[in-house]
Design a protein around this motif. Sequence first.
Motif, PDB file in Angstrom:
ATOM      1  N   UNK A 160       0.832  -1.212   0.000  1.00 29.93           N
ATOM      2  CA  UNK A 160       0.000   0.000   0.000  1.00 29.93           C
ATOM      3  C   UNK A 160       0.869   1.267   0.000  1.00 29.93           C
ATOM      4  N   UNK A 161       0.776   2.089  -1.035  1.00 31.77           N
ATOM      5  CA  UNK A 161       1.522   3.354  -1.039  1.00 31.77           C
ATOM      6  C   UNK A 161       1.029   4.266   0.092  1.00 31.77           C
ATOM      7  N   UNK A 162       1.927   5.106   0.643  1.00 34.29           N
ATOM      8  CA  UNK A 162       1.605   5.958   1.800  1.00 34.29           C
ATOM      9  C   UNK A 162       0.451   6.932   1.528  1.00 34.29           C
ATOM     10  N   UNK A 163       0.221   7.272   0.254  1.00 31.58           N
ATOM     11  CA  UNK A 163      -0.843   8.246  -0.039  1.00 31.58           C
ATOM     12  C   UNK A 163      -2.180   7.571  -0.362  1.00 31.58           C
ATOM     13  N   UNK A 164      -2.242   6.257  -0.172  1.00 30.23           N
ATOM     14  CA  UNK A 164      -3.490   5.545  -0.484  1.00 30.23           C
ATOM     15  C   UNK A 164      -4.227   5.199   0.806  1.00 30.23           C
ATOM     16  N   UNK A 165      -5.497   5.631   0.868  1.00 24.27           N
ATOM     17  CA  UNK A 165      -6.306   5.321   2.052  1.00 24.27           C
ATOM     18  C   UNK A 165      -6.841   3.900   1.939  1.00 24.27           C
ATOM     19  N   UNK A 166      -6.751   3.144   3.034  1.00 25.52           N
ATOM     20  CA  UNK A 166      -7.342   1.791   2.988  1.00 25.52           C
ATOM     21  C   UNK A 166      -8.263   1.556   4.189  1.00 25.52           C
ATOM     22  N   UNK A 167      -9.308   0.805   3.910  1.00 23.72           N
ATOM     23  CA  UNK A 167     -10.261   0.414   4.961  1.00 23.72           C
ATOM     24  C   UNK A 167     -10.084  -1.082   5.213  1.00 23.72           C
ATOM     25  N   UNK A 168      -9.848  -1.391   6.483  1.00 20.63           N
ATOM     26  CA  UNK A 168      -9.533  -2.779   6.856  1.00 20.63           C
ATOM     27  C   UNK A 168     -10.679  -3.358   7.684  1.00 20.63           C
ATOM     28  N   UNK A 169     -11.177  -4.503   7.252  1.00 19.82           N
ATOM     29  CA  UNK A 169     -12.138  -5.247   8.071  1.00 19.82           C
ATOM     30  C   UNK A 169     -11.344  -6.303   8.841  1.00 19.82           C
ATOM     31  N   UNK A 170     -11.514  -6.287  10.172  1.00 18.26           N
ATOM     32  CA  UNK A 170     -10.700  -7.134  11.043  1.00 18.26           C
ATOM     33  C   UNK A 170     -11.585  -8.211  11.674  1.00 18.26           C
ATOM     34  N   UNK A 171     -11.273  -9.470  11.368  1.00 14.99           N
ATOM     35  CA  UNK A 171     -12.003 -10.602  11.972  1.00 14.99           C
ATOM     36  C   UNK A 171     -11.166 -11.167  13.099  1.00 14.99           C
ATOM     37  N   UNK A 172     -11.733 -11.176  14.313  1.00 18.75           N
ATOM     38  CA  UNK A 172     -10.966 -11.613  15.480  1.00 18.75           C
ATOM     39  C   UNK A 172     -11.398 -12.993  15.968  1.00 18.75           C
ATOM     40  N   UNK A 173     -10.397 -13.724  16.480  1.00 20.59           N
ATOM     41  CA  UNK A 173     -10.682 -15.029  17.091  1.00 20.59           C
ATOM     42  C   UNK A 173     -11.051 -14.862  18.559  1.00 20.59           C
ATOM     43  N   UNK A 174     -11.019 -15.956  19.308  1.00 17.17           N
ATOM     44  CA  UNK A 174     -11.378 -15.965  20.735  1.00 17.17           C
ATOM     45  C   UNK A 174     -10.704 -14.815  21.486  1.00 17.17           C
ATOM     46  N   UNK A 175     -11.518 -13.927  22.047  1.00 14.02           N
ATOM     47  CA  UNK A 175     -10.955 -12.762  22.723  1.00 14.02           C
ATOM     48  C   UNK A 175     -10.220 -13.213  23.991  1.00 14.02           C
ATOM     49  N   UNK A 176      -8.970 -12.784  24.117  1.00 12.12           N
ATOM     50  CA  UNK A 176      -8.173 -13.172  25.285  1.00 12.12           C
ATOM     51  C   UNK A 176      -7.227 -14.332  25.011  1.00 12.12           C
ATOM     52  N   UNK A 177      -7.342 -14.943  23.819  1.00 12.85           N
ATOM     53  CA  UNK A 177      -6.397 -16.005  23.425  1.00 12.85           C
ATOM     54  C   UNK A 177      -5.124 -15.336  22.903  1.00 12.85           C
ATOM     55  N   UNK A 224     -19.967  -2.154   2.162  1.00 18.58           N
ATOM     56  CA  UNK A 224     -19.226  -2.940   1.163  1.00 18.58           C
ATOM     57  C   UNK A 224     -17.885  -2.297   0.850  1.00 18.58           C
ATOM     58  N   UNK A 225     -17.596  -1.187   1.552  1.00 15.35           N
ATOM     59  CA  UNK A 225     -16.376  -0.428   1.273  1.00 15.35           C
ATOM     60  C   UNK A 225     -15.202  -1.015   2.081  1.00 15.35           C
TER      61      UNK A 225
END
Length: 330
Positions: A160-177, A224-225
């Motif tokens: 990803x170039x520094x001037x490009x905005x990105x939107x990240x969807x983060x899927x997390x596993x068991x919280x606290x693992x 969807x973004x």
Amino acid sequence: MRRFFDKALSIFLSFAFVCGMAGCSFRPAQETSDPDVYVIGFSQLGSESDWRIANTKSMNDTFANNPDYELVIDNARQQQENQFAAVRRYILEGVDFIIIAPTVEDGWQTILTEVHDAGIPVIIMDRSVAVDDEDLYLTNIGSDFLRQGNLAVEWLEDEIPEDTEIKILHLQGTIGATAQIQRTKALEDAVAKHPNWEITSQLYGDFTEAKAYEVVTDYLKENSDIDVLYSENDNMTFGAMRALDEAGISYGNGGQVKIITFDATKEALQYCHDGKINLCVECNPMFGPRVKELIENYRNGLPIPKHVYVDESAYTTQNITQEFVDSREY
Ligand code: AHR
């Protein structure tokens, strides 16, 4: 050997667990009355992922046909209380050794003190525990989950170039693992460093395909973004891919969403080879032989390091071949 409890129950539990996890494709340890047999109680946290199935199989394959050992496995079904019950049962049975793959890091002080007081050595495997006194266990063998996360964000930094905005969807596993804590930390630290990176949402996927499919499907109804999916294990990735397919959103090489996944199981590597997943960060589940070596070193009075990390890499379409995918054991 210090057993006095009915071994038949243990054998049955071991067999039932293995059957449940792998369709009865391998056999439980043999019951024996030989006092020289070394009995190991293994509290496995669950059967939530392909990684976990491979991990249990590696343990079982290592010890199952070895007449010197008997491995008794309990599946905690991702519930820490079930792990406590299994460990207390192992203490009552008087096993020679205990292995714990802990669900989450917190909450182990009391039970590990009980095991310590019973004089039974313990290996913490895969994830870690947060206890005041590290002498409560012999060693912790597992992955360097922070390094895994850092491999992922370094790859993204190159993409990803520094001037490009990105939107990240983060899927997390068991919280606290540990796997969740460290992989999340790597991403959050990187986002704090890059003003052009944004985590649009953190969804709880339970390290399972079904949960990830459910939460990503719901999410995509309103949003969807997405430029990047950072998914903390392969099975959640497979669920998310199904949701993306149904929402008509493209992914992988040349697609709208770049996919980063952790584990690098055979199925994920195949998707990576085929261009549907951009990055597979390896998490090696094949601990059986290393654990056996540690136990043997312990029995021979050799020094044991407090932490043992397994070797791991990261894979993209560019650096894997079909032969490599085909050779993957898990
Ligand atoms: O602790 C290892 C993680 O747990 C693996 O990434 C995941 O697949 C498993 O459920």
